[in-house]
Motif scaffolding. Structure first.
Motif, PDB file in Angstrom:
ATOM      1  N   VAL A   1      87.197  24.045  83.126  1.00 30.25           N
ATOM      2  CA  VAL A   1      86.137  24.737  83.841  1.00 30.25           C
ATOM      3  C   VAL A   1      85.350  25.562  82.827  1.00 30.25           C
ATOM      4  CG1 VAL A   1      85.580  26.423  85.615  1.00 30.25           C
ATOM      5  CG2 VAL A   1      87.442  24.776  85.991  1.00 30.25           C
ATOM      6  N   GLN A   2      84.034  25.423  82.858  1.00 28.06           N
ATOM      7  CA  GLN A   2      83.167  26.130  81.910  1.00 28.06           C
ATOM      8  C   GLN A   2      82.353  27.184  82.656  1.00 28.06           C
ATOM      9  OE1 GLN A   2      82.793  22.490  82.147  1.00 28.06           O
ATOM     10  NE2 GLN A   2      84.651  22.512  80.909  1.00 28.06           N
ATOM     11  N   LEU A   3      82.132  28.287  81.965  1.00 20.95           N
ATOM     12  CA  LEU A   3      81.306  29.360  82.511  1.00 20.95           C
ATOM     13  C   LEU A   3      80.107  29.570  81.599  1.00 20.95           C
ATOM     14  CD1 LEU A   3      83.938  32.058  83.551  1.00 20.95           C
ATOM     15  CD2 LEU A   3      83.001  30.203  84.906  1.00 20.95           C
ATOM     16  N   GLN A   4      78.923  29.636  82.174  1.00 18.59           N
ATOM     17  CA  GLN A   4      77.699  29.844  81.421  1.00 18.59           C
ATOM     18  C   GLN A   4      77.043  31.128  81.905  1.00 18.59           C
ATOM     19  OE1 GLN A   4      76.381  27.856  78.834  1.00 18.59           O
ATOM     20  NE2 GLN A   4      74.994  29.598  78.612  1.00 18.59           N
ATOM     21  N   ALA A   5      76.997  32.118  81.018  1.00 18.93           N
ATOM     22  CA  ALA A   5      76.419  33.412  81.364  1.00 18.93           C
ATOM     23  C   ALA A   5      75.027  33.553  80.766  1.00 18.93           C
ATOM     24  CB  ALA A   5      77.304  34.539  80.864  1.00 18.93           C
ATOM     25  N   CYS A   6      74.184  34.286  81.464  1.00 22.25           N
ATOM     26  CA  CYS A   6      72.850  34.558  80.941  1.00 22.25           C
ATOM     27  C   CYS A   6      72.317  35.846  81.573  1.00 22.25           C
ATOM     28  CB  CYS A   6      71.905  33.406  81.200  1.00 22.25           C
ATOM     29  SG  CYS A   6      71.625  33.035  82.927  1.00 22.25           S
ATOM     30  N   GLY A   7      71.240  36.360  81.009  1.00 23.07           N
ATOM     31  CA  GLY A   7      70.578  37.517  81.578  1.00 23.07           C
ATOM     32  C   GLY A   7      70.603  38.760  80.721  1.00 23.07           C
ATOM     33  N   GLY A   8      71.294  38.729  79.596  1.00 24.42           N
ATOM     34  CA  GLY A   8      71.327  39.897  78.737  1.00 24.42           C
ATOM     35  C   GLY A   8      70.000  40.122  78.035  1.00 24.42           C
ATOM     36  N   GLY A   9      69.921  41.255  77.344  1.00 23.75           N
ATOM     37  CA  GLY A   9      68.701  41.556  76.609  1.00 23.75           C
ATOM     38  C   GLY A   9      68.623  43.017  76.250  1.00 23.75           C
ATOM     39  N   LEU A  10      67.438  43.418  75.803  1.00 25.11           N
ATOM     40  CA  LEU A  10      67.174  44.801  75.414  1.00 25.11           C
ATOM     41  C   LEU A  10      66.440  45.500  76.549  1.00 25.11           C
ATOM     42  CD1 LEU A  10      66.971  47.104  73.311  1.00 25.11           C
ATOM     43  CD2 LEU A  10      64.841  46.027  72.521  1.00 25.11           C
ATOM     44  N   VAL A  11      66.931  46.668  76.925  1.00 25.04           N
ATOM     45  CA  VAL A  11      66.312  47.420  78.012  1.00 25.04           C
ATOM     46  C   VAL A  11      66.363  48.899  77.665  1.00 25.04           C
ATOM     47  CG1 VAL A  11      68.471  47.598  79.304  1.00 25.04           C
ATOM     48  CG2 VAL A  11      66.283  47.741  80.519  1.00 25.04           C
ATOM     49  N   GLN A  12      65.387  49.651  78.133  1.00 25.91           N
ATOM     50  CA  GLN A  12      65.352  51.090  77.890  1.00 25.91           C
ATOM     51  C   GLN A  12      66.321  51.819  78.817  1.00 25.91           C
ATOM     52  OE1 GLN A  12      61.255  52.329  78.276  1.00 25.91           O
ATOM     53  NE2 GLN A  12      60.804  51.786  76.151  1.00 25.91           N
ATOM     54  N   PRO A  13      66.782  52.971  78.409  1.00 26.92           N
ATOM     55  CA  PRO A  13      67.632  53.759  79.306  1.00 26.92           C
ATOM     56  C   PRO A  13      66.955  53.987  80.653  1.00 26.92           C
ATOM     57  CG  PRO A  13      67.677  54.692  77.110  1.00 26.92           C
ATOM     58  CD  PRO A  13      66.630  53.599  77.091  1.00 26.92           C
ATOM     59  N   GLY A  14      67.727  53.843  81.707  1.00 28.68           N
ATOM     60  CA  GLY A  14      67.190  53.955  83.057  1.00 28.68           C
ATOM     61  C   GLY A  14      66.707  52.639  83.632  1.00 28.68           C
ATOM     62  N   GLY A  15      66.657  51.618  82.806  1.00 38.86           N
ATOM     63  CA  GLY A  15      66.178  50.320  83.255  1.00 38.86           C
ATOM     64  C   GLY A  15      67.246  49.498  83.944  1.00 38.86           C
ATOM     65  N   SER A  16      66.876  48.269  84.284  1.00 35.63           N
ATOM     66  CA  SER A  16      67.767  47.368  85.023  1.00 35.63           C
ATOM     67  C   SER A  16      67.819  45.991  84.366  1.00 35.63           C
ATOM     68  CB  SER A  16      67.278  47.204  86.465  1.00 35.63           C
ATOM     69  OG  SER A  16      67.282  48.433  87.158  1.00 35.63           O
ATOM     70  N   LEU A  17      68.946  45.345  84.561  1.00 32.86           N
ATOM     71  CA  LEU A  17      69.126  43.948  84.158  1.00 32.86           C
ATOM     72  C   LEU A  17      70.013  43.274  85.191  1.00 32.86           C
ATOM     73  CD1 LEU A  17      69.873  43.970  80.308  1.00 32.86           C
ATOM     74  CD2 LEU A  17      67.865  42.988  81.428  1.00 32.86           C
ATOM     75  N   ARG A  18      69.853  41.961  85.296  1.00 31.46           N
ATOM     76  CA  ARG A  18      70.718  41.187  86.183  1.00 31.46           C
ATOM     77  C   ARG A  18      71.349  40.064  85.382  1.00 31.46           C
ATOM     78  NH1 ARG A  18      69.516  36.905  90.930  1.00 31.46           N
ATOM     79  NH2 ARG A  18      71.214  37.444  92.382  1.00 31.46           N
ATOM     80  N   LEU A  19      72.656  40.069  85.330  1.00 34.44           N
ATOM     81  CA  LEU A  19      73.393  39.000  84.673  1.00 34.44           C
ATOM     82  C   LEU A  19      73.833  37.978  85.710  1.00 34.44           C
ATOM     83  CD1 LEU A  19      75.748  41.093  82.346  1.00 34.44           C
ATOM     84  CD2 LEU A  19      73.397  40.356  81.928  1.00 34.44           C
ATOM     85  N   SER A  20      73.896  36.726  85.273  1.00 36.78           N
ATOM     86  CA  SER A  20      74.435  35.691  86.141  1.00 36.78           C
ATOM     87  C   SER A  20      75.384  34.816  85.337  1.00 36.78           C
ATOM     88  CB  SER A  20      73.329  34.843  86.760  1.00 36.78           C
ATOM     89  OG  SER A  20      72.617  34.159  85.753  1.00 36.78           O
ATOM     90  N   CYS A  21      76.314  34.194  86.028  1.00 37.42           N
ATOM     91  CA  CYS A  21      77.317  33.353  85.381  1.00 37.42           C
ATOM     92  C   CYS A  21      77.694  32.237  86.341  1.00 37.42           C
ATOM     93  CB  CYS A  21      78.531  34.181  85.013  1.00 37.42           C
ATOM     94  SG  CYS A  21      79.893  33.242  84.306  1.00 37.42           S
ATOM     95  N   ALA A  22      77.449  31.004  85.910  1.00 34.09           N
ATOM     96  CA  ALA A  22      77.724  29.842  86.740  1.00 34.09           C
ATOM     97  C   ALA A  22      78.932  29.076  86.206  1.00 34.09           C
ATOM     98  CB  ALA A  22      76.505  28.932  86.778  1.00 34.09           C
ATOM     99  N   ALA A  23      79.822  28.722  87.101  1.00 40.37           N
ATOM    100  CA  ALA A  23      80.998  27.930  86.739  1.00 40.37           C
ATOM    101  C   ALA A  23      80.749  26.474  87.072  1.00 40.37           C
ATOM    102  CB  ALA A  23      82.215  28.443  87.498  1.00 40.37           C
ATOM    103  N   SER A  24      81.232  25.592  86.198  1.00 40.94           N
ATOM    104  CA  SER A  24      81.069  24.161  86.426  1.00 40.94           C
ATOM    105  C   SER A  24      82.333  23.430  85.969  1.00 40.94           C
ATOM    106  CB  SER A  24      79.843  23.637  85.679  1.00 40.94           C
ATOM    107  OG  SER A  24      79.999  23.815  84.284  1.00 40.94           O
TER     108      SER A  24
END
Length: 122
Positions: A1-24
């Motif tokens: 089973v493989q997991l593929q994560a994405c959604g990281g990056g650079l953000v300023q303090p107080g900001g938001s990010l959404r990570l996702s991870c799909a299993a296959s």
């Protein structure tokens, strides 16, 4: 089973990010899915976890700011991160545990994603 994560990056303090991870793969069922993180020089720690029934668990440091969710039909787990702080900077890893079909039988699995870097900085 493989997991593929994405959604990281650079953000300023107080900001938001959404990570996702799909299993296959030959997935029969996924019990728990979760997100861990590892900052430079520190051990990997649990950020949040969610069961197939939707029960959640959070590290004290992210309660009220992060929300974990999952789409069972898509075998995908998400991490909505709000009010980010510099101390949230880390490589974030997703994890899944469950059962997989292999040959004629059902076997347990535990898999990790490749990690996605989240940097919180001004």
């Amino acid at each position: 089973v493989q997991l593929q994560a994405c959604g990281g990056g650079l953000v300023q303090p107080g900001g938001s990010l959404r990570l996702s991870c799909a299993a296959s793969g030959s997935i029969f069922s996924i019990n728990a899915m979760g997100w861990y993180r590892q900052a430079p020089g520190k051990q990997r720690e649990l950020v949040a976890a969610i069961t197939s029934g939707g029960s959640t668990n959070y590290a004290d440091s992210v309660k009220g700011r992060f929300t974990i969710s999952r789409d069972n039909a898509k075998n995908t787990v998400y991490l909505q991160m709000n009010s980010l702080k510099p101390e949230d900077t880390a490589v974030y890893y997703c994890n899944a545990e469950g059962g997989k079909l292999e040959g004629p039988g059902l076997h347990p699995f535990g898999s990790w994603g490749q990690g996605t870097l989240v940097t919180v900085s001004s």
